[in-house]
Design an enzyme around this catalytic site. Sequence first.
Site, PDB file in Angstrom:
ATOM      1  N   GLY A  30       0.835  -1.194   0.000  1.00 57.80           N
ATOM      2  CA  GLY A  30       0.000   0.000   0.000  1.00 57.80           C
ATOM      3  C   GLY A  30       0.874   1.250   0.000  1.00 57.80           C
ATOM      4  N   CYS A  31       0.248   2.375  -0.317  1.00 54.49           N
ATOM      5  CA  CYS A  31       1.027   3.616  -0.434  1.00 54.49           C
ATOM      6  C   CYS A  31       1.559   4.075   0.930  1.00 54.49           C
ATOM      7  CB  CYS A  31       0.188   4.698  -1.101  1.00 54.49           C
ATOM      8  SG  CYS A  31      -1.473   4.870  -0.441  1.00 54.49           S
ATOM      9  N   TYR A  32       0.678   4.135   1.938  1.00 58.63           N
ATOM     10  CA  TYR A  32       1.157   4.548   3.269  1.00 58.63           C
ATOM     11  C   TYR A  32       2.176   3.546   3.826  1.00 58.63           C
ATOM     12  CZ  TYR A  32      -2.748   7.951   3.861  1.00 58.63           C
ATOM     13  OH  TYR A  32      -3.630   8.997   3.757  1.00 58.63           O
TER      14      TYR A  32
END
Length: 346
Positions: free
Chosen positions: A160-162
């Site tokens: 995921g991005c985070y």
Amino acid sequence: MLSSCVIGASGYTGAELIKIIHQHPEFDLAACFVSQGSSDANKLIGEVHAVLGGQGLGSKHRLQMQELAPARLSELANTYDAIFLATPHEASHDWAAALLKGSAKIFDLSGAFRLPDASVFAKYYGFQHEHPEVQKKAVYGLAEWYENEIKQAKLIAVPGCYPTASLLALKPLSDANLVKPGHRPVINATSGVSGAGKKPSATTSFYEVSLQAYGVLGHRHTPEIDNYAQTQVIFTPHLGQFKRGILATVTVALKEGISATQVAQAYEKQYADKALIRLRNSWPKVDDVANTPFCDICWKFDEDSGYLVVSSAIDNLLKGAASQAVQCANLAFDFPSQTGLISSWT
Ligand SMILES: NC(=O)C1=CN([C@@H]2O[C@H](COP(=O)(O)OP(=O)(O)OC[C@H]3O[C@@H](n4cnc5c(N)ncnc54)[C@H](OP(=O)(O)O)[C@@H]3O)[C@@H](O)[C@H]2O)C=CC1
Ligand SMILES: CC(=O)N[C@@H](CCC(=O)OP(=O)(O)O)C(=O)O
């Protein structure tokens, strides 16, 4: 050239994948797929993503978005060398088993196969994981950390991005066993609205967005970060009034007696030879990484208090999704990780 296709090609990360693969020296973009009944079915790339029209896509400009009937999955799996799934978690979850029956390597940008524990998955994703046998085959695609595993894998769960921004900042410390036992690192991260995808919603509309925390003490990226940092964290995401980019700031208490030199060594050991990580002497800014595949990192350690603050910035659609997926594909097909992502390496 290796043959590849993008499924979910009408979305934000799909557009980035199209752009990267088209310019890639080793992968050919052979097909783009959307869901059955998609309003973008049969449209040309340049019609769906105006920014890609007339941008040197050449013959690829004529590629049409094909409707994908699930019955065609096994055919796809034996047609392409690499398949990029830029699809919702549910679609990737349902399709990966069929895709794995062929010869293709699968790069899934969704969260469907990132968490090893099915009960944790159900709690955070809101549906039951029905393919634990597929999950067991998946390798986590944090490219700078799992290079050897990615090289061997057939299914790569792109982070995921985070988690990408958070883990790249925190893992050098947790991996070197520098984090104070019993202490939870605190991660505050702000994302641009493209992190929420293309589908319109009230929370991401221009009129509504104002810098604000969300998902407090319950965001689905918390167990992903916990699992791969091997330490529990307090993660608070925020939505910002900008289009793309993530800035994550991590506050960590280190064990007693750790020196600033040990901290510097921990980061340099992991990242000195990594082309897409930029260890900086100034605090990272979203604008410096937007539209790039880089992660910028800067830290400051107070030896007196034992507290360290580390900040990282990425483009959520690139290092947080599409360019990291291509990094993984580069590794899986034995090319240098940065191939096709920065010009000096192509
Ligand atoms: N945005 C980001 O910053 C990040 C996103 N991700 C993940 O990447 C994936 C894609 O995200 P993003 O591009 O932002 O999302 P978007 O909503 O922008 O795009 C997803 C695309 O998938 C297509 N789609 C939906 N359902 C299906 C289906 N059943 N079969 C095939 N295609 C389908 C949709 O197009 P159509 O209806 O035309 O088929 C849509 O264009 C998601 O899993 C997301 O969680 C991961 C990291 C960062
Ligand atoms: C701003 C925003 O809404 N961001 C998304 C995270 C996007 C992402 O990383 O996607 P995965 O679902 O694939 O993990 C969110 O908080 O849900």
